[in-house]
Design a protein around this motif. Structure first.
Motif, PDB file in Angstrom:
ATOM      1  N   GLY A  97       0.785  -1.230   0.000  1.00  0.00           N
ATOM      2  CA  GLY A  97       0.000   0.000   0.000  1.00  0.00           C
ATOM      3  C   GLY A  97       0.814   1.275   0.000  1.00  0.00           C
ATOM      4  O   GLY A  97       0.323   2.324  -0.439  1.00  0.00           O
ATOM      5  N   GLN A  98       2.046   1.216   0.475  1.00  0.00           N
ATOM      6  CA  GLN A  98       2.814   2.444   0.651  1.00  0.00           C
ATOM      7  C   GLN A  98       3.982   2.599  -0.317  1.00  0.00           C
ATOM      8  O   GLN A  98       4.628   3.650  -0.344  1.00  0.00           O
ATOM      9  N   GLU A  99       4.283   1.575  -1.086  1.00  0.00           N
ATOM     10  CA  GLU A  99       5.392   1.649  -2.040  1.00  0.00           C
ATOM     11  C   GLU A  99       4.865   1.449  -3.457  1.00  0.00           C
ATOM     12  O   GLU A  99       4.267   0.432  -3.769  1.00  0.00           O
ATOM     13  N   ASP A 100       5.097   2.447  -4.311  1.00  0.00           N
ATOM     14  CA  ASP A 100       4.634   2.353  -5.701  1.00  0.00           C
ATOM     15  C   ASP A 100       5.539   1.477  -6.553  1.00  0.00           C
ATOM     16  O   ASP A 100       5.073   0.789  -7.461  1.00  0.00           O
ATOM     17  N   GLU A 101       6.849   1.522  -6.289  1.00  0.00           N
ATOM     18  CA  GLU A 101       7.785   0.742  -7.077  1.00  0.00           C
ATOM     19  C   GLU A 101       7.786  -0.716  -6.612  1.00  0.00           C
ATOM     20  O   GLU A 101       7.943  -0.982  -5.418  1.00  0.00           O
ATOM     21  N   PRO A 102       7.620  -1.672  -7.533  1.00  0.00           N
ATOM     22  CA  PRO A 102       7.544  -3.090  -7.145  1.00  0.00           C
ATOM     23  C   PRO A 102       8.743  -3.582  -6.345  1.00  0.00           C
ATOM     24  O   PRO A 102       8.571  -4.283  -5.344  1.00  0.00           O
ATOM     25  N   TRP A 103       9.963  -3.225  -6.782  1.00  0.00           N
ATOM     26  CA  TRP A 103      11.134  -3.702  -6.044  1.00  0.00           C
ATOM     27  C   TRP A 103      11.211  -3.060  -4.664  1.00  0.00           C
ATOM     28  O   TRP A 103      11.558  -3.715  -3.681  1.00  0.00           O
ATOM     29  N   SER A 104      10.879  -1.785  -4.568  1.00  0.00           N
ATOM     30  CA  SER A 104      10.885  -1.102  -3.268  1.00  0.00           C
ATOM     31  C   SER A 104       9.898  -1.754  -2.314  1.00  0.00           C
ATOM     32  O   SER A 104      10.175  -1.895  -1.118  1.00  0.00           O
ATOM     33  N   ALA A 105       8.737  -2.147  -2.836  1.00  0.00           N
ATOM     34  CA  ALA A 105       7.726  -2.791  -1.989  1.00  0.00           C
ATOM     35  C   ALA A 105       8.230  -4.135  -1.465  1.00  0.00           C
ATOM     36  O   ALA A 105       8.103  -4.442  -0.277  1.00  0.00           O
ATOM     37  N   LEU A 106       8.815  -4.930  -2.364  1.00  0.00           N
ATOM     38  CA  LEU A 106       9.302  -6.243  -1.951  1.00  0.00           C
ATOM     39  C   LEU A 106      10.461  -6.111  -0.969  1.00  0.00           C
ATOM     40  O   LEU A 106      10.482  -6.792   0.062  1.00  0.00           O
ATOM     41  N   SER A 107      11.413  -5.251  -1.264  1.00  0.00           N
ATOM     42  CA  SER A 107      12.561  -5.110  -0.370  1.00  0.00           C
ATOM     43  C   SER A 107      12.153  -4.510   0.971  1.00  0.00           C
ATOM     44  O   SER A 107      12.694  -4.883   2.015  1.00  0.00           O
ATOM     45  N   ARG A 108      11.174  -3.613   0.965  1.00  0.00           N
ATOM     46  CA  ARG A 108      10.686  -3.057   2.229  1.00  0.00           C
ATOM     47  C   ARG A 108      10.076  -4.155   3.091  1.00  0.00           C
ATOM     48  O   ARG A 108      10.324  -4.228   4.298  1.00  0.00           O
ATOM     49  N   PHE A 109       9.251  -4.985   2.462  1.00  0.00           N
ATOM     50  CA  PHE A 109       8.652  -6.088   3.209  1.00  0.00           C
ATOM     51  C   PHE A 109       9.724  -6.991   3.807  1.00  0.00           C
ATOM     52  O   PHE A 109       9.654  -7.370   4.982  1.00  0.00           O
ATOM     53  N   LEU A 110      10.723  -7.330   3.018  1.00  0.00           N
ATOM     54  CA  LEU A 110      11.780  -8.219   3.509  1.00  0.00           C
ATOM     55  C   LEU A 110      12.546  -7.570   4.655  1.00  0.00           C
ATOM     56  O   LEU A 110      12.814  -8.205   5.683  1.00  0.00           O
ATOM     57  N   ARG A 111      12.907  -6.311   4.512  1.00  0.00           N
ATOM     58  CA  ARG A 111      13.671  -5.646   5.573  1.00  0.00           C
ATOM     59  C   ARG A 111      12.860  -5.514   6.862  1.00  0.00           C
ATOM     60  O   ARG A 111      13.370  -5.757   7.956  1.00  0.00           O
ATOM     61  N   THR A 112      11.589  -5.141   6.729  1.00  0.00           N
ATOM     62  CA  THR A 112      10.733  -5.003   7.914  1.00  0.00           C
ATOM     63  C   THR A 112      10.544  -6.337   8.615  1.00  0.00           C
ATOM     64  O   THR A 112      10.630  -6.435   9.838  1.00  0.00           O
ATOM     65  N   SER A 113      10.302  -7.381   7.831  1.00  0.00           N
ATOM     66  CA  SER A 113      10.042  -8.699   8.403  1.00  0.00           C
ATOM     67  C   SER A 113      11.277  -9.276   9.079  1.00  0.00           C
ATOM     68  O   SER A 113      11.200  -9.843  10.175  1.00  0.00           O
ATOM     69  N   VAL A 114      12.430  -9.122   8.423  1.00  0.00           N
ATOM     70  CA  VAL A 114      13.663  -9.638   9.010  1.00  0.00           C
ATOM     71  C   VAL A 114      14.001  -8.877  10.285  1.00  0.00           C
ATOM     72  O   VAL A 114      14.385  -9.468  11.301  1.00  0.00           O
ATOM     73  N   ALA A 115      13.838  -7.547  10.265  1.00  0.00           N
ATOM     74  CA  ALA A 115      14.146  -6.740  11.448  1.00  0.00           C
ATOM     75  C   ALA A 115      13.257  -7.111  12.628  1.00  0.00           C
ATOM     76  O   ALA A 115      13.685  -7.053  13.785  1.00  0.00           O
ATOM     77  N   SER A 116      12.012  -7.500  12.338  1.00  0.00           N
ATOM     78  CA  SER A 116      11.087  -7.858  13.421  1.00  0.00           C
ATOM     79  C   SER A 116      11.369  -9.237  13.995  1.00  0.00           C
ATOM     80  O   SER A 116      10.861  -9.586  15.065  1.00  0.00           O
ATOM     81  N   GLY A 117      12.157 -10.044  13.290  1.00  0.00           N
ATOM     82  CA  GLY A 117      12.461 -11.395  13.760  1.00  0.00           C
ATOM     83  C   GLY A 117      11.353 -12.395  13.536  1.00  0.00           C
ATOM     84  O   GLY A 117      11.441 -13.537  13.985  1.00  0.00           O
ATOM     85  N   ALA A 118      10.299 -11.992  12.824  1.00  0.00           N
ATOM     86  CA  ALA A 118       9.150 -12.882  12.631  1.00  0.00           C
ATOM     87  C   ALA A 118       9.500 -14.117  11.812  1.00  0.00           C
ATOM     88  O   ALA A 118       8.835 -15.141  11.931  1.00  0.00           O
ATOM     89  N   GLY A 119      10.534 -14.018  10.987  1.00  0.00           N
ATOM     90  CA  GLY A 119      10.883 -15.157  10.148  1.00  0.00           C
ATOM     91  C   GLY A 119      11.265 -16.394  10.929  1.00  0.00           C
ATOM     92  O   GLY A 119      11.104 -17.519  10.449  1.00  0.00           O
ATOM     93  N   ARG A 120      11.775 -16.204  12.142  1.00  0.00           N
ATOM     94  CA  ARG A 120      12.163 -17.360  12.951  1.00  0.00           C
ATOM     95  C   ARG A 120      10.948 -18.128  13.451  1.00  0.00           C
ATOM     96  O   ARG A 120      11.086 -19.233  13.978  1.00  0.00           O
ATOM     97  N   LEU A 121       9.766 -17.533  13.315  1.00  0.00           N
ATOM     98  CA  LEU A 121       8.554 -18.161  13.838  1.00  0.00           C
ATOM     99  C   LEU A 121       7.546 -18.477  12.735  1.00  0.00           C
ATOM    100  O   LEU A 121       6.378 -18.721  13.016  1.00  0.00           O
ATOM    101  N   LEU A 122       8.000 -18.475  11.482  1.00  0.00           N
ATOM    102  CA  LEU A 122       7.097 -18.844  10.396  1.00  0.00           C
ATOM    103  C   LEU A 122       6.597 -20.268  10.585  1.00  0.00           C
ATOM    104  O   LEU A 122       7.380 -21.165  10.890  1.00  0.00           O
ATOM    105  N   PRO A 123       5.296 -20.508  10.414  1.00  0.00           N
ATOM    106  CA  PRO A 123       4.789 -21.882  10.518  1.00  0.00           C
ATOM    107  C   PRO A 123       5.323 -22.743   9.390  1.00  0.00           C
ATOM    108  O   PRO A 123       5.530 -22.259   8.270  1.00  0.00           O
ATOM    109  N   PRO A 124       5.556 -24.023   9.640  1.00  0.00           N
ATOM    110  CA  PRO A 124       6.160 -24.897   8.627  1.00  0.00           C
ATOM    111  C   PRO A 124       5.393 -24.964   7.316  1.00  0.00           C
ATOM    112  O   PRO A 124       5.996 -25.113   6.264  1.00  0.00           O
ATOM    113  N   GLN A 125       4.052 -24.830   7.358  1.00  0.00           N
ATOM    114  CA  GLN A 125       3.297 -25.021   6.126  1.00  0.00           C
ATOM    115  C   GLN A 125       3.589 -23.966   5.064  1.00  0.00           C
ATOM    116  O   GLN A 125       3.358 -24.205   3.888  1.00  0.00           O
ATOM    117  N   VAL A 126       4.096 -22.790   5.441  1.00  0.00           N
ATOM    118  CA  VAL A 126       4.378 -21.780   4.430  1.00  0.00           C
ATOM    119  C   VAL A 126       5.770 -21.962   3.836  1.00  0.00           C
ATOM    120  O   VAL A 126       6.128 -21.288   2.870  1.00  0.00           O
TER     121      VAL A 126
END
Length: 251
Positions: A97-126
């Motif tokens: 919703g906040q990034e118009d450029e496709p690469w900026s949107a994807l990289s923003r999501f990755l940086r935010t998610s990694v910084a939050s540490g949520a990736g260590r708790l991803l459920p196995p099914q995904v």
């Protein structure tokens, strides 16, 4: 009278006045918050195989207190996985919703998610998605292969499938339905939203055509190492993600 549901929440039993859920006592609510925080930390560091005793020790409560809130380890794991999946989904929606450029949107999501540490708790099914034998090329109609897509090795000169051209080009495989025991609306929503991020970046020519939704989620899961020093962990995650992002970009 109160009963405990499968998610460890105290609820008013049938027949209570107005059928409303009674709030937890202050000390019980505090214990629940301690257990959930401890579970996130322990599972994030050791994985979902960590024993309940470790969670209780980290929360500084008795293991009986943990089991009163969560009658089985599976219930606790599901609670944590659902919360983290919802958090990742919201981060993906924000990036869209906040990034118009496709690469900026994807990289923003990755940086935010990694910084939050949520990736260590991803459920196995995904991270473990089955595929069937129907193959489609990258660029096939969006409704033909919903996320996540998996890479498939194809011999040069193979015949076309469904009119989409030479199978020597990169292909993606249509995902099977997730097994019933792993099926989860929250996980499906996460895959769908991340799939939109991946699709936009791929269509813009900024993402390697062989990169899939599963690959992106694996980046989140692996770029968040659990290190004892917070500053060292943040620096290591940032550096590792920089390297992985370069690997995702098309050349």
């Amino acid at each position: 009278m109160h009963i405990q549901d499968s998610y460890g929440q105290l609820r008013t039993a049938q027949g209570a006045p107005n059928g409303r859920s009674a709030p937890l006592r202050v000390d019980a609510q505090r214990n629940l918050e301690h257990v959930l925080r401890a579970a996130r930390e322990v599972f994030g560091e050791l994985g979902y195989g960590a024993p309940m005793e470790d969670v209780a020790r980290r929360a500084r409560v008795g293991v009986g207190t943990v089991y009163r809130r969560f009658p089985s380890k599976d219930v606790l794991v599901r609670r944590i996985a659902e919360e983290e999946t919802a958090r990742l989904t919201e981060q993906a929606r924000t990036a869209l919703g906040q990034e118009d450029e496709p690469w900026s949107a994807l990289s923003r999501f990755l940086r935010t998610s990694v910084a939050s540490g949520a990736g260590r708790l991803l459920p196995p099914q995904v991270l473990r998605v089955g595929v069937d034998d129907v193959l489609l090329p990258v660029g096939a109609p969006e409704d033909a292969a919903r996320v996540p897509a998996q890479r498939v090795s194809v011999a040069p000169g193979a015949p076309a499938v469904n009119g989409y051209g030479d199978l020597a080009e990169q292909r993606v495989a249509v995902p099977r339905a997730v097994p019933a025991e792993l099926d989860d609306a929250g996980a499906a929503e996460l895959l769908e939203v991340v799939g939109r991020l991946v699709g936009r970046a791929r269509e813009a020519g900024e993402l390697r055509p062989d990169v899939t939704v599963s690959d992106v989620l694996l980046v989140i899961a692996t770029a968040a190492p659990a290190l004892p020093d917070a500053a060292q962990q943040a620096a290591a995650s940032s550096r590792l993600l920089d390297i992985l992002l370069e690997g995702l970009r098309s050349r």
